[in-house]
Design a protein around this motif. Structure first.
Motif, mmCIF file in Angstrom:
data_model
loop_
_atom_site.group_PDB
_atom_site.id
_atom_site.type_symbol
_atom_site.label_atom_id
_atom_site.label_comp_id
_atom_site.label_asym_id
_atom_site.label_seq_id
_atom_site.Cartn_x
_atom_site.Cartn_y
_atom_site.Cartn_z
ATOM 1 N N SER A 12 97.106 68.252 46.555
ATOM 2 C CA SER A 12 98.063 67.941 47.604
ATOM 3 C C SER A 12 97.433 68.291 48.954
ATOM 4 O O SER A 12 96.773 69.328 49.082
ATOM 5 C CB SER A 12 99.340 68.754 47.399
ATOM 6 N N THR A 13 97.631 67.431 49.960
ATOM 7 C CA THR A 13 97.143 67.712 51.312
ATOM 8 C C THR A 13 98.221 67.371 52.335
ATOM 9 O O THR A 13 99.063 66.503 52.109
ATOM 10 C CB THR A 13 95.867 66.916 51.659
ATOM 11 N N PHE A 14 98.166 68.070 53.437
ATOM 12 C CA PHE A 14 99.078 67.828 54.544
ATOM 13 C C PHE A 14 98.281 68.001 55.830
ATOM 14 O O PHE A 14 97.506 68.951 55.967
ATOM 15 C CB PHE A 14 100.244 68.833 54.523
ATOM 16 N N SER A 15 98.471 67.093 56.787
ATOM 17 C CA SER A 15 97.773 67.212 58.068
ATOM 18 C C SER A 15 98.742 66.920 59.210
ATOM 19 O O SER A 15 99.701 66.160 59.058
ATOM 20 C CB SER A 15 96.568 66.278 58.131
ATOM 21 N N ASN A 16 98.445 67.541 60.356
ATOM 22 C CA ASN A 16 99.289 67.384 61.535
ATOM 23 C C ASN A 16 98.503 67.896 62.738
ATOM 24 O O ASN A 16 97.376 68.367 62.597
ATOM 25 C CB ASN A 16 100.588 68.172 61.357
ATOM 26 N N ASP A 17 99.103 67.819 63.921
ATOM 27 C CA ASP A 17 98.485 68.420 65.100
ATOM 28 C C ASP A 17 99.550 69.150 65.915
ATOM 29 O O ASP A 17 100.708 68.764 65.942
ATOM 30 C CB ASP A 17 97.738 67.406 65.953
ATOM 31 N N ILE A 18 99.095 70.262 66.525
ATOM 32 C CA ILE A 18 99.969 71.082 67.358
ATOM 33 C C ILE A 18 99.192 71.479 68.608
ATOM 34 O O ILE A 18 98.129 72.107 68.502
ATOM 35 C CB ILE A 18 100.421 72.359 66.620
ATOM 36 N N LYS A 19 99.698 71.091 69.767
ATOM 37 C CA LYS A 19 99.123 71.485 71.061
ATOM 38 C C LYS A 19 97.616 71.258 71.142
ATOM 39 O O LYS A 19 96.851 72.129 71.548
ATOM 40 C CB LYS A 19 99.455 72.944 71.361
ATOM 41 N N GLY A 20 97.169 70.093 70.719
ATOM 42 C CA GLY A 20 95.756 69.740 70.813
ATOM 43 C C GLY A 20 94.897 70.204 69.650
ATOM 44 O O GLY A 20 93.704 69.912 69.605
#
Length: 83
Positions: A12-20
């Motif tokens: 399982s994988t999860f990706s995202n971005d927060i404040k650059g």
């Protein structure tokens, strides 16, 4: 001697971005089912193990098309059958 090893896994994988910052979290769950059997004496040595292998990666884009990255992953080094 007879040797049997079966590996069962789920990823399982999860990706995202927060404040650059871009990040990716991953997890592999694995069950190892092994049986070592000595045929002459009819003895068996079973083994069943459950393991988790997490991963974590974070990166940030810098000026002038540069990027900084950090990554962590838990790995396993299994012996080959001839070892």
């Amino acid at each position: 001697m007879d040797f049997r090893r079966d590996l069962y896994s789920a990823y399982s994988t999860f990706s995202n971005d927060i404040k650059g910052f871009q990040y990716q979290l991953g997890l592999r769950a694995e069950i190892t089912d092994r049986l070592l059997k000595q045929n002459t004496l009819q003895e068996e040595w079973p083994l069943e193990i459950f393991n988790l292998y997490p991963t974590f990666h974070v990166s940030r884009q810098l000026p002038n098309d540069q990027q900084i990255q950090f990554g962590y992953s838990r790995r396993i080094n299994r012996p080959q059958p001839w070892e």
